[in-house]
Design an enzyme around this catalytic site. Structure first.
Site, PDB file in Angstrom:
ATOM      1  N   ASP A  11      12.451 110.973 -31.709  1.00 49.98           N
ATOM      2  CA  ASP A  11      11.856 109.731 -31.217  1.00 49.98           C
ATOM      3  C   ASP A  11      11.914 108.680 -32.322  1.00 49.98           C
ATOM      4  O   ASP A  11      11.279 108.827 -33.367  1.00 49.98           O
ATOM      5  CB  ASP A  11      10.401 110.045 -30.848  1.00 49.98           C
ATOM      6  CG  ASP A  11       9.798 109.003 -29.927  1.00 49.98           C
ATOM      7  OD1 ASP A  11      10.337 107.885 -29.864  1.00 49.98           O
ATOM      8  OD2 ASP A  11       8.784 109.327 -29.280  1.00 49.98           O
ATOM      9  N   ASP A 101      15.219 105.251 -26.811  1.00 48.36           N
ATOM     10  CA  ASP A 101      14.895 105.635 -28.189  1.00 48.36           C
ATOM     11  C   ASP A 101      14.408 107.076 -28.318  1.00 48.36           C
ATOM     12  O   ASP A 101      13.798 107.425 -29.322  1.00 48.36           O
ATOM     13  CB  ASP A 101      13.828 104.694 -28.744  1.00 48.36           C
ATOM     14  CG  ASP A 101      12.540 104.754 -27.936  1.00 48.36           C
ATOM     15  OD1 ASP A 101      12.541 105.372 -26.859  1.00 48.36           O
ATOM     16  OD2 ASP A 101      11.536 104.186 -28.381  1.00 48.36           O
ATOM     17  N   GLU A 102      14.678 107.921 -27.337  1.00 50.72           N
ATOM     18  CA  GLU A 102      14.020 109.226 -27.308  1.00 50.72           C
ATOM     19  C   GLU A 102      14.886 110.260 -26.587  1.00 50.72           C
ATOM     20  O   GLU A 102      15.471 109.952 -25.554  1.00 50.72           O
ATOM     21  CB  GLU A 102      12.721 109.016 -26.529  1.00 50.72           C
ATOM     22  CG  GLU A 102      11.709 110.068 -26.626  1.00 50.72           C
ATOM     23  CD  GLU A 102      10.536 109.699 -25.728  1.00 50.72           C
ATOM     24  OE1 GLU A 102       9.826 110.603 -25.341  1.00 50.72           O
ATOM     25  OE2 GLU A 102      10.358 108.511 -25.393  1.00 50.72           O
TER      26      GLU A 102
END
Length: 414
Positions: A11, A101-102
């Site tokens: 993350d 983003d993860e």
DNA sequence: TCTGGGGTCCTAGGACCC
DNA sequence: TCTGGGGTCCTAGGACCC
């Protein structure tokens, strides 16, 4: 022998804000927020003042007088997010990307090549820092759920490996809000029962949990759930719905406002559906009133649609019917359209005998097939000449001054 | 203090069918 | 005829996630 912690959750930290600080060194070490009217992401320096994603800009400024708002570099977010994921892909093809983003990664087949999961996680972090320039936190555990909790605990800029032999020792002191599915409402409900940690939650009998939270969430939180938690990393997702919404402050619900807004929304939704070669049978509209309470109206059609004008007309019927049911409400703050029950788009969409109201689908208007062909040519022209080059008059007009579409598509709250 | 946008999943009631 | 149970689909609302 117990299983190894082979699921990673990676993350990127304060993603949008970190990207802005990467692009502009003058912003490093400073409290910044991406967004304007609302905070989309805050740097850790800003978080120290209590600034959070989703917070109104004005409130953020009150908490942090030196807060600097910066515009979003949307294409950079996408590019750098992709770059980080590609580094993880060097270690395993089993990647489930959850958002820009993860991602989850299953490294069970990679340990003989690259070493233990914790070592792989550390290497990923080092490489993302060196090659992309961004901080990323990693959690490693036996299941997805645990790995996700671990990465939250690891933030900012850290790594946490949960030893399978000591999972409960790790979990029990943590706040319940870290559990996936426990948001503000559930947290408050639990706090009223004196439950604030995962350990206290685990001590609660499964039945009363389900009574308190409903069957699905209750069962999920039952202490045994940790061992049954899904750990399959799913490498491809198929969207179940496509939607768009538009907030508008407080506006009188005039026909002009409703029609032009729905046209814009229908255009966005239908264009994206066609780009994916998909269409949908269920159309849902949402109206939010001045007091932020909202109502939805939906209809399921016998055949799937993806034509802009048909979508706009049906959405108009639904919104008008909902407004008629709430005739006391004359001021609205948001309109939304969503299409679900998605199907693969057939080669040519057939004419649809839709008659759910009186209105505009009169003889002489274009048929479903003709509209679909028209939409496709608009899509093509936009691809060649740019999005603003062509569109329905009302749609083109309402684009001006609005939040950029790229911003909308990337918007997230951390 | 009343703030954006794109999604997922769950619940509950009602219609309808067998 | 006023009586059962199960399954599926639809609609509306709500909580949650990023």
């Amino acid at each position: 022998m117990t299983e190894a912690p082979t699921i990673l959750h990676a993350d990127l930290d304060a993603f949008y804000a970190s990207v802005e600080q990467l692009l502009n060194p003058g912003l490093r070490g400073k409290p910044i927020a991406v967004g304007g009217g609302v905070v989309l992401a805050a740097s850790y320096e800003a978080k120290a003042f209590g600034v959070r994603g989703g917070m109104p800009g004005r409130q953020a400024r009150e908490l942090c007088p030196h807060l600097q708002f910066v515009g979003g570099h949307f294409s950079e977010y996408q590019r750098l997010g992709d770059q980080a994921i590609e580094i993880i892909r060097d270690f395993t093809p089993l990647i489930e990307r959850i958002s820009i983003d993860e991602a989850f990664a299953d490294v069970s087949g990679s340990t003989h090549l690259f070493g233990k999961p914790g070592y792989i996680g550390a290497t990923i972090r080092r490489r993302v820092r060196a090659e992309v320039g961004l901080p990323i936190s990693v959690g490693a555990a036996r299941t997805k759920h645990l790995a996700k909790i671990a990465s939250q605990v690891a933030k900012p800029d850290g790594i946490v490996v949960v030893d399978p032999e000591h999972e409960l020792d790790f979990l029990h002191p943590l706040p319940v809000g870290l559990v996936w599915g426990v948001g503000p409402v559930t947290r408050k409900r639990l706090a009223e029962k004196g439950i604030t940690t995962i350990g206290e939650l685990a001590a609660m009998p499964g039945q009363s949990l389900e009574h308190l939270l409903g069957r699905a969430v209750g069962a999920k939180l039952g202490s045994l759930a940790w061992n049954r938690d899904a750990r399959d990393v799913e490498t491809h997702h198929r969207a179940g719905s496509v939607g768009a919404q538009s907030a508008m402050g407080r506006r009188a619900a005039t026909d002009e406002l409703i029609d032009s807004t729905l046209r814009h929304l229908a255009d966005r939704v239908a264009t994206r559906l066609r780009a994916k070669n998909r269409s949908g049978r269920t159309i849902t509209t949402r109206i939010r009133f001045a007091d932020l309470k909202s109502v939805t109206r939906s209809i399921t059609l016998p055949a799937a649609v993806s034509a802009t004008s048909i979508l706009a007309e049906i959405a108009g019927d639904l919104v008008r019917s909902a407004l008629a049911d709430h005739s006391a409400e004359r001021v609205i703050s948001l309109l939304a359209i969503s299409v679900s029950h998605l199907e693969e788009e057939p080669a040519l969409q057939l004419e649809l005998p839709i008659e759910i109201g009186d209105d505009s689908r009169r003889p002489g208007t274009a048929t479903g097939a003709a509209r679909w062909v028209l939409d496709r040519s608009v899509d093509e022209a936009r691809q060649r000449f740019g999005r603003a080059s062509i569109g329905y008059a009302s749609v083109v007009l309402s684009e001006t001054g609005a939040v950029p579409d790229e911003f909308r598509e990337l918007a997230e709250k951390d």
